[in-house]
Design a protein around this motif. Sequence first.
Motif, PDB file in Angstrom:
ATOM      1  N   GLY A 179       0.836  -1.200   0.000  1.00  0.00           N
ATOM      2  CA  GLY A 179       0.000   0.000   0.000  1.00  0.00           C
ATOM      3  C   GLY A 179       0.867   1.244   0.000  1.00  0.00           C
ATOM      4  N   LEU A 180       1.148   1.758  -1.180  1.00  0.00           N
ATOM      5  CA  LEU A 180       2.123   2.838  -1.340  1.00  0.00           C
ATOM      6  C   LEU A 180       1.734   4.107  -0.604  1.00  0.00           C
ATOM      7  N   MET A 181       0.515   4.594  -0.825  1.00  0.00           N
ATOM      8  CA  MET A 181       0.162   5.920  -0.318  1.00  0.00           C
ATOM      9  C   MET A 181       0.105   5.952   1.206  1.00  0.00           C
ATOM     10  N   ASP A 182      -0.467   4.923   1.819  1.00  0.00           N
ATOM     11  CA  ASP A 182      -0.477   4.873   3.278  1.00  0.00           C
ATOM     12  C   ASP A 182       0.930   4.711   3.830  1.00  0.00           C
ATOM     13  N   PHE A 183       1.772   3.955   3.117  1.00  0.00           N
ATOM     14  CA  PHE A 183       3.152   3.775   3.564  1.00  0.00           C
ATOM     15  C   PHE A 183       3.888   5.109   3.569  1.00  0.00           C
ATOM     16  N   VAL A 184       3.751   5.885   2.509  1.00  0.00           N
ATOM     17  CA  VAL A 184       4.411   7.193   2.451  1.00  0.00           C
ATOM     18  C   VAL A 184       3.857   8.109   3.533  1.00  0.00           C
ATOM     19  N   GLY A 188       5.243  10.559   8.140  1.00  0.00           N
ATOM     20  CA  GLY A 188       5.122  11.892   8.721  1.00  0.00           C
ATOM     21  C   GLY A 188       5.859  12.979   7.973  1.00  0.00           C
ATOM     22  N   GLY A 189       5.891  12.880   6.650  1.00  0.00           N
ATOM     23  CA  GLY A 189       6.544  13.894   5.846  1.00  0.00           C
ATOM     24  C   GLY A 189       7.996  13.606   5.531  1.00  0.00           C
ATOM     25  N   ALA A 190       8.554  12.537   6.090  1.00  0.00           N
ATOM     26  CA  ALA A 190       9.957  12.212   5.824  1.00  0.00           C
ATOM     27  C   ALA A 190      10.182  11.765   4.389  1.00  0.00           C
ATOM     28  N   ILE A 191       9.139  11.229   3.769  1.00  0.00           N
ATOM     29  CA  ILE A 191       9.181  10.901   2.341  1.00  0.00           C
ATOM     30  C   ILE A 191       8.363  11.960   1.621  1.00  0.00           C
ATOM     31  N   GLY A 200       8.858   8.764  -8.348  1.00  0.00           N
ATOM     32  CA  GLY A 200       9.380   8.711  -6.993  1.00  0.00           C
ATOM     33  C   GLY A 200       9.242   7.360  -6.326  1.00  0.00           C
ATOM     34  N   GLN A 201       8.185   6.634  -6.648  1.00  0.00           N
ATOM     35  CA  GLN A 201       7.993   5.334  -5.995  1.00  0.00           C
ATOM     36  C   GLN A 201       9.023   4.302  -6.449  1.00  0.00           C
ATOM     37  N   PHE A 202       9.743   4.607  -7.537  1.00  0.00           N
ATOM     38  CA  PHE A 202      10.796   3.696  -7.994  1.00  0.00           C
ATOM     39  C   PHE A 202      12.204   4.241  -7.726  1.00  0.00           C
ATOM     40  N   THR A 203      12.278   5.386  -7.058  1.00  0.00           N
ATOM     41  CA  THR A 203      13.602   5.961  -6.801  1.00  0.00           C
ATOM     42  C   THR A 203      13.856   6.250  -5.330  1.00  0.00           C
ATOM     43  N   HIS A 204      12.817   6.537  -4.538  1.00  0.00           N
ATOM     44  CA  HIS A 204      13.072   6.864  -3.141  1.00  0.00           C
ATOM     45  C   HIS A 204      13.540   5.618  -2.392  1.00  0.00           C
ATOM     46  N   VAL A 207      10.998   3.709  -0.043  1.00  0.00           N
ATOM     47  CA  VAL A 207       9.918   3.044  -0.777  1.00  0.00           C
ATOM     48  C   VAL A 207      10.447   1.808  -1.488  1.00  0.00           C
ATOM     49  N   LEU A 208      11.599   1.963  -2.133  1.00  0.00           N
ATOM     50  CA  LEU A 208      12.207   0.821  -2.815  1.00  0.00           C
ATOM     51  C   LEU A 208      12.526  -0.306  -1.838  1.00  0.00           C
TER      52      LEU A 208
END
Length: 342
Positions: A179-184, A188-191, A200-204, A207-208
């Motif tokens: 669950g990408l969006m809830d994970f980000v 708390g803003g760190a991502i 971004g979901q393939f580079t941060h 997340v990776l």
Amino acid sequence: MAILQRPSVSHPRDVLLGAQAGSVQLPVCDHYSGVEARMRKSLQLQADMTQEFGTCVFDVTLDCEDGAPVGAEAEHAALVTELAAGAAPKARVGVRVHPVDHPSFQADMATIAGRAANRLTHIMVPKVESVADVHTAEQALTAAGAVDLPLHVLIESPAAVHRAFDIAAHPRVQSISFGLMDFVSAHGGAIPADGMGIEGQFTHPLVLRAKLEIASACHAHGKVPSHCVVTEFKNTDAVRVAAQKAARELGYTRMWSIHPDQIRPILEAMAPSEAQIEQACRIILAAQAADWAPISHAGQLHDRASYRFFWQLITRAHQTGCSLAPEVQMFFDASSASGGAK
């Protein structure tokens, strides 16, 4: 003088697949819808594409968590139960219920699993944090009489990612989604916000790391890792690129769709090429002729380790509706006739 009997040729699945070799095989696309009109259209589209490809190429998961209006959860559960029960005989239909700590969870399970378990392929449980949540879901299924219905779970927090291997090890769990969006949001803003986007979901790194942990946990226990949605649903090229990266770089064998236009790009991206399929078919047929002993093909040695890889590639080709040589297609026709195969 004793006569040696030539052993009967076994199905590649029985010869090659072990506990850590993809023991669960699912369609590569899992399509979500929660509004009644879209749920009905999704089921019809699945039936149409099953007829087109000769196999069911995507699952339909009817959504209670985001689909049910607040205050009308019971009515929505009854609706998805009715839709699942009335789906085509060969339909593959699952349901996403509310999280285990939601007031409607137990009622969801009692209604949906209790009345439609024989028509469902799985129950998806969102916001799973630990094995304890899986136990809670399993107990609810047992109470509803759905003793054999698989669970798919959605991991959406850093703590849940930390426990991914334990969750994947549970025998009732068939697939884990990210669950990408809830994970980000849980950071708390760190991502930054672009960590939820197509690039971004393939580079941060965080997340990776989470995606790789989930994929690794699934493969360690023979489960199916399912990649998160791409919210840029009108950009089919973005969906295709994301599916290719998920499959080729991160080890995902399944991906969510949230719009009908995303289904075919996901199928295309996760399908092997014609050259790969031809090579795999030649090797598997040669291996079958050799009773699965080692062979030489195009100057390379192959044995059961590589046979397993090429059989899985052929299976993915079948799951994505690709054309197979008749001698190979017969393996899937025989499996369907005997009640299905992994």
